[in-house]
Design a protein around this motif. Structure first.
Motif, PDB file in Angstrom:
ATOM      1  N   SER A 198      -4.434   1.215  -5.024  1.00 37.92           N
ATOM      2  CA  SER A 198      -3.075   0.670  -4.910  1.00 37.92           C
ATOM      3  C   SER A 198      -3.055  -0.765  -5.390  1.00 37.92           C
ATOM      4  CB  SER A 198      -2.597   0.734  -3.457  1.00 37.92           C
ATOM      5  OG  SER A 198      -2.433   2.066  -3.040  1.00 37.92           O
ATOM      6  N   LEU A 241       1.425   5.636  -4.692  1.00 38.49           N
ATOM      7  CA  LEU A 241       0.438   6.668  -4.901  1.00 38.49           C
ATOM      8  C   LEU A 241       0.697   7.279  -6.269  1.00 38.49           C
ATOM      9  CD1 LEU A 241      -1.893   8.099  -3.375  1.00 38.49           C
ATOM     10  CD2 LEU A 241      -0.226   9.829  -2.672  1.00 38.49           C
ATOM     11  N   TYR A 297      -3.574  -0.425   4.186  1.00 39.23           N
ATOM     12  CA  TYR A 297      -3.460   0.751   3.342  1.00 39.23           C
ATOM     13  C   TYR A 297      -4.848   1.317   3.094  1.00 39.23           C
ATOM     14  CZ  TYR A 297      -4.733  -2.571  -0.377  1.00 39.23           C
ATOM     15  OH  TYR A 297      -5.371  -3.519  -1.136  1.00 39.23           O
ATOM     16  N   SER A 298      -4.901   2.547   2.622  1.00 36.56           N
ATOM     17  CA  SER A 298      -6.194   3.214   2.513  1.00 36.56           C
ATOM     18  C   SER A 298      -6.680   3.363   1.073  1.00 36.56           C
ATOM     19  CB  SER A 298      -6.112   4.599   3.169  1.00 36.56           C
ATOM     20  OG  SER A 298      -5.116   5.396   2.532  1.00 36.56           O
ATOM     21  N   ASP A 299      -5.749   3.477   0.110  1.00 35.20           N
ATOM     22  CA  ASP A 299      -6.140   3.751  -1.266  1.00 35.20           C
ATOM     23  C   ASP A 299      -6.483   2.449  -1.993  1.00 35.20           C
ATOM     24  OD1 ASP A 299      -6.527   4.614  -3.835  1.00 35.20           O
ATOM     25  OD2 ASP A 299      -4.602   5.659  -4.004  1.00 35.20           O
ATOM     26  N   LYS A 339      -7.838  -4.698   2.520  1.00 35.77           N
ATOM     27  CA  LYS A 339      -6.720  -3.758   2.385  1.00 35.77           C
ATOM     28  C   LYS A 339      -5.622  -4.052   3.399  1.00 35.77           C
ATOM     29  CE  LYS A 339      -9.677  -0.060   0.638  1.00 35.77           C
ATOM     30  NZ  LYS A 339     -10.171   1.329   0.871  1.00 35.77           N
ATOM     31  N   GLU A 341      -2.757   8.427   0.167  1.00 38.92           N
ATOM     32  CA  GLU A 341      -2.514   7.089   0.703  1.00 38.92           C
ATOM     33  C   GLU A 341      -1.997   7.172   2.127  1.00 38.92           C
ATOM     34  OE1 GLU A 341      -2.231   3.223  -0.878  1.00 38.92           O
ATOM     35  OE2 GLU A 341      -3.090   3.942   1.005  1.00 38.92           O
ATOM     36  N   ASN A 342      -2.459   6.249   2.953  1.00 42.67           N
ATOM     37  CA  ASN A 342      -1.980   6.127   4.311  1.00 42.67           C
ATOM     38  C   ASN A 342      -1.670   4.655   4.551  1.00 42.67           C
ATOM     39  OD1 ASN A 342      -1.404   6.989   6.984  1.00 42.67           O
ATOM     40  ND2 ASN A 342      -3.331   6.086   7.634  1.00 42.67           N
TER      41      ASN A 342
END
Lengths: 113, 112
Positions: free
Chosen positions: B30, B94, B25-27, B71, B2-3
């Motif tokens: 989430s 995460l 966010y990247s994931d 996101k 995750e970022n």
């Protein structure tokens, strides 16, 4: 009710020394996590413990270790301190390991000289 | 992994104005997004959070909005007061809430 309590609040050590930080979670909370916060950055995950077992570890060297006691309190131990270990060390607790809400203590400010 | 990216890094407003802080966010897995307020010498304090099954949540002067498709999630503070001055962090989980990944923080300064 008391929140998450940490001790000591401040600590000064020299390079190569070892340090132990202590945390008591909110009453009824069984999971404790440790985070490192370097000045000007967000907290970084170090460990999560639940029912005395390690449930997760972040990207930190083996110099960092922790444990959780039967009363759910926890200790974070750092060996062979480096200057870069200077940071605010935060303890957080939650009711269960999978519960989303995380509550933080005020932290231990560690300075390594 | 995750970022979480957070903007702006600093925000100065006049008392009574609104303030908006944005995070991405990247994931895509989430599904929970908390916001924390950190005052000088204190630990982060959870001020509001949102789960992915809702698009907005409000608590008095603060609100959080979520756009799962893009996101993005944002913190909105209305009628700002000097005591709102602090560093605000967004975060995303995460590994099923095992860890939170935090943004880099926004320093909010509310001038009287």
């Amino acid at each position: 009710d008391a929140g998450v309590t940490q001790s000591p609040t401040h600590l000064i050590k020299t390079r190569g020394q070892q340090v132990t930080l202590r945390c008591s979670p909110i009453s009824g909370h069984k999971s404790v996590s440790w985070y490192q916060q370097v000045l000007g950055q967000g907290p970084q995950f170090i460990f999560q413990y639940y029912e005395k077992e390690e449930r997760g570890r972040g990207n930190f060297p083996d110099r960092f270790s922790a444990r959780q006691f039967p009363n759910y309190s926890s200790e974070l131990n750092v060996n062979a301190l480096l200057l870069g270990d200077s940071a605010l060390y935060l303890c957080a607790s939650r009711t269960e390991s999978t519960n989303e809400k995380l509550f933080f203590g005020s932290g231990t400010q560690l300075s390594v000289l | 992994g995750e970022n979480v990216e957070q903007h702006p890094s600093t925000l100065s407003v006049q008392e009574g104005d609104s303030a908006v802080i944005k995070c991405t966010y990247s994931d895509s897995a989430s599904n929970y997004f908390p916001w924390y307020k950190q005052e000088l010498g204190k630990g982060p304090q959870l001020i509001i959070d949102i789960r992915s099954n809702v698009g907005e949540k409000k608590d008095q002067r603060i609100a959080v909005t979520l756009n799962k498709t893009a996101k993005h999630f944002s913190l909105h503070i209305t009628e700002t007061q000097p005591e709102d001055s602090a560093v605000y962090f967004c975060a995303a989980p995460l590994r099923g809430f095992q860890k939170l990944v935090f943004g880099t923080g926004t320093r909010l300064l509310v001038s009287p």
